[in-house]
Motif scaffolding. Structure first.
Motif, mmCIF file in Angstrom:
data_model
loop_
_atom_site.group_PDB
_atom_site.id
_atom_site.type_symbol
_atom_site.label_atom_id
_atom_site.label_comp_id
_atom_site.label_asym_id
_atom_site.label_seq_id
_atom_site.Cartn_x
_atom_site.Cartn_y
_atom_site.Cartn_z
ATOM 1 N N PRO A 181 19.177 -21.260 15.364
ATOM 2 C CA PRO A 181 17.989 -21.054 14.838
ATOM 3 C C PRO A 181 17.156 -20.135 15.634
ATOM 4 N N VAL A 182 17.301 -20.108 16.776
ATOM 5 C CA VAL A 182 16.406 -19.052 17.820
ATOM 6 C C VAL A 182 16.947 -17.643 17.567
ATOM 7 N N VAL A 183 18.037 -17.416 17.622
ATOM 8 C CA VAL A 183 18.449 -16.028 17.231
ATOM 9 C C VAL A 183 18.241 -15.702 15.832
ATOM 10 N N ALA A 184 18.215 -16.566 14.757
ATOM 11 C CA ALA A 184 17.886 -16.209 13.478
ATOM 12 C C ALA A 184 16.362 -15.828 13.504
ATOM 13 N N ALA A 185 15.572 -16.694 14.056
ATOM 14 C CA ALA A 185 14.069 -16.301 14.145
ATOM 15 C C ALA A 185 13.800 -15.091 14.751
ATOM 16 N N TRP A 186 14.607 -14.580 15.767
ATOM 17 C CA TRP A 186 14.397 -13.327 16.668
ATOM 18 C C TRP A 186 14.649 -12.355 15.736
ATOM 19 N N LEU A 187 15.749 -12.516 14.808
ATOM 20 C CA LEU A 187 16.060 -11.274 13.850
ATOM 21 C C LEU A 187 15.313 -11.120 12.622
ATOM 22 N N LEU A 188 14.797 -12.463 12.226
ATOM 23 C CA LEU A 188 14.342 -12.503 10.724
ATOM 24 C C LEU A 188 12.484 -12.236 11.126
ATOM 25 N N LEU A 189 11.702 -12.749 12.033
ATOM 26 C CA LEU A 189 10.398 -12.434 12.207
ATOM 27 C C LEU A 189 10.488 -10.980 12.560
ATOM 28 N N PRO A 190 9.198 -10.532 12.122
ATOM 29 C CA PRO A 190 8.908 -9.052 12.407
ATOM 30 C C PRO A 190 8.520 -8.827 14.028
ATOM 31 N N GLY A 191 8.929 -7.754 14.285
ATOM 32 C CA GLY A 191 8.348 -7.435 15.745
ATOM 33 C C GLY A 191 7.122 -6.879 15.944
ATOM 34 N N VAL A 192 6.364 -7.034 17.082
ATOM 35 C CA VAL A 192 5.011 -6.301 17.201
ATOM 36 C C VAL A 192 5.106 -5.688 18.331
ATOM 37 N N ASP A 193 4.888 -4.423 18.309
ATOM 38 C CA ASP A 193 4.887 -3.123 19.114
ATOM 39 C C ASP A 193 3.618 -2.596 19.007
ATOM 40 N N GLU A 194 2.718 -2.942 19.937
ATOM 41 C CA GLU A 194 1.305 -2.299 19.584
ATOM 42 C C GLU A 194 0.803 -1.492 21.153
ATOM 43 N N VAL A 195 1.660 -1.208 22.069
ATOM 44 C CA VAL A 195 1.569 -0.591 23.337
ATOM 45 C C VAL A 195 1.093 0.423 23.250
ATOM 46 N N PRO A 196 0.069 1.277 23.360
ATOM 47 C CA PRO A 196 -0.626 2.581 23.207
ATOM 48 C C PRO A 196 0.305 3.547 24.017
ATOM 49 N N ALA A 197 0.511 4.612 23.548
ATOM 50 C CA ALA A 197 1.218 5.855 24.169
ATOM 51 C C ALA A 197 0.326 6.242 25.334
ATOM 52 N N GLY A 198 1.396 6.504 26.356
ATOM 53 C CA GLY A 198 0.678 6.608 27.915
ATOM 54 C C GLY A 198 0.533 5.454 28.560
ATOM 55 N N PHE A 199 0.588 4.314 28.340
ATOM 56 C CA PHE A 199 0.399 3.170 28.912
ATOM 57 C C PHE A 199 1.445 2.927 29.883
ATOM 58 N N PRO A 200 1.133 2.564 31.208
ATOM 59 C CA PRO A 200 2.128 2.666 32.274
ATOM 60 C C PRO A 200 3.221 1.515 31.780
ATOM 61 N N ALA A 201 4.656 1.839 31.869
ATOM 62 C CA ALA A 201 5.556 0.774 31.501
ATOM 63 C C ALA A 201 5.568 -0.233 32.765
ATOM 64 N N SER A 202 5.199 0.143 34.039
ATOM 65 C CA SER A 202 5.550 -0.577 34.994
ATOM 66 C C SER A 202 4.478 -1.655 35.252
ATOM 67 N N LEU A 203 3.199 -1.202 34.861
ATOM 68 C CA LEU A 203 2.065 -2.188 34.627
ATOM 69 C C LEU A 203 2.451 -2.930 33.734
ATOM 70 N N LEU A 204 2.846 -2.766 32.485
ATOM 71 C CA LEU A 204 3.248 -3.617 31.437
ATOM 72 C C LEU A 204 4.270 -4.762 31.951
ATOM 73 N N TRP A 205 5.210 -4.199 32.352
ATOM 74 C CA TRP A 205 6.318 -5.156 32.736
ATOM 75 C C TRP A 205 5.833 -6.141 33.956
ATOM 76 N N GLU A 206 5.046 -5.746 34.942
ATOM 77 C CA GLU A 206 4.567 -6.533 35.882
ATOM 78 C C GLU A 206 3.568 -7.583 35.554
ATOM 79 N N PHE A 207 2.656 -7.006 34.625
ATOM 80 C CA PHE A 207 1.644 -8.082 34.005
ATOM 81 C C PHE A 207 2.745 -9.271 33.162
ATOM 82 N N ARG A 208 3.662 -8.835 32.309
ATOM 83 C CA ARG A 208 4.626 -9.879 31.791
ATOM 84 C C ARG A 208 4.956 -10.586 32.607
ATOM 85 N N LEU A 209 5.792 -10.133 33.704
ATOM 86 C CA LEU A 209 6.326 -11.001 34.803
ATOM 87 C C LEU A 209 5.397 -12.221 35.463
ATOM 88 N N SER A 210 4.500 -11.516 35.667
ATOM 89 C CA SER A 210 3.310 -12.280 36.333
ATOM 90 C C SER A 210 2.892 -13.571 35.298
#
Length: 245
Positions: A181-210
């Motif tokens: 059911p977890v994989v099915a939900a991952w595949l069926l539910l829509p993705g959300v990608d609202e990261v603006p262009a130019g936003f530092p990938a390292s900052l996004l990754w570090e925030f999510r890890l923290s």
């Protein structure tokens, strides 16, 4: 007994929440500050889409930082109470026989079900990431993933209990029942990608890890504290000695 478990869960949940707040303050706030600085930059306001979290916000950053411990403490208080009631229902029915082992197993399972599963599909975003007009939709999707995680755990436990092929068979069948059911939900539910262009990938990754680390610290601290307290309470219970005849 349930009352004692509930009080224990509330107090230790509050303590674990404060510990998690300390981690978030020491590790995560620096990334929030950097994201807020980007959000306040002129480029972020060119289209009128910026959102002030700094000195001009309704709640200033210093107050937000001070309120961090209040928020994590209240979160721990609520989670601790619910966990204690669920623990009382599971005790003696499923999982490890010792209270300490059951507490650790239940805390680890809860972390996977209500934190890790939704996080992998819809990870946390720092300020300046995400459209305010879609927040309701994103919240609904996140809650759906939490429910999917909880339902998957219930299905996995039920499946494992019905398998009679030894521990390996139970683990494999339970793991498969969880992933379907977890994989099915991952595949069926829509993705959300609202990261603006130019936003530092390292900052996004570090925030999510923290953000994930804060949850991990909370659940690890709470599981250890609750399990230790339960084992200690069990050792203090009087042991019935059979009378000699």
């Amino acid at each position: 007994m349930i009352r004692a478990l509930l009080v224990r869960g509330l107090l230790l949940g509050l303590l674990a929440g404060v510990v998690a707040g300390g981690f978030a303050f020491a590790v995560g706030e620096r990334y929030v500050d950097r994201a807020v600085a980007l959000e306040k930059a002129p480029a972020a306001h060119e289209d009128g889409g910026g959102h002030d979290h700094g000195d001009g916000a309704v709640v200033s950053r210093p107050v937000q930082k001070a309120g961090l411990f209040l928020a994590t403490g209240l979160y721990g208080l609520a989670i601790g109470g619910v966990f204690a009631l669920v623990f009382a229902g599971l005790r003696g029915r499923v999982g490890p026989r010792t209270d300490g082992g059951l507490a650790l197993a239940a805390a680890g399972t809860a972390f996977v079900a209500i934190v890790l599963v939704p996080f992998l599909k819809y990870p946390a975003n720092p300020p300046a990431v995400g459209d305010p007009e879609t927040i309701n939709g994103r919240t609904v999707l996140y809650v759906i993933m939490v429910l999917v995680g909880l339902a998957s755990v219930a299905v996995a436990v039920g499946t494992a209990r019905r398998v009679t092929g030894g521990p390996w068979g139970r683990w494999l069948s339970g793991g498969g029942a969880f992933l379907v059911p977890v994989v099915a939900a991952w595949l069926l539910l829509p993705g959300v990608d609202e990261v603006p262009a130019g936003f530092p990938a390292s900052l996004l990754w570090e925030f999510r890890l923290s953000s994930l680390g804060t949850q991990l610290v909370f659940w690890a601290a709470f599981g250890v504290l609750f399990g230790y307290a339960c084992d200690r309470a069990a050792r203090r219970l009087p042991v019935a000695v059979p009378s000699a005849r």
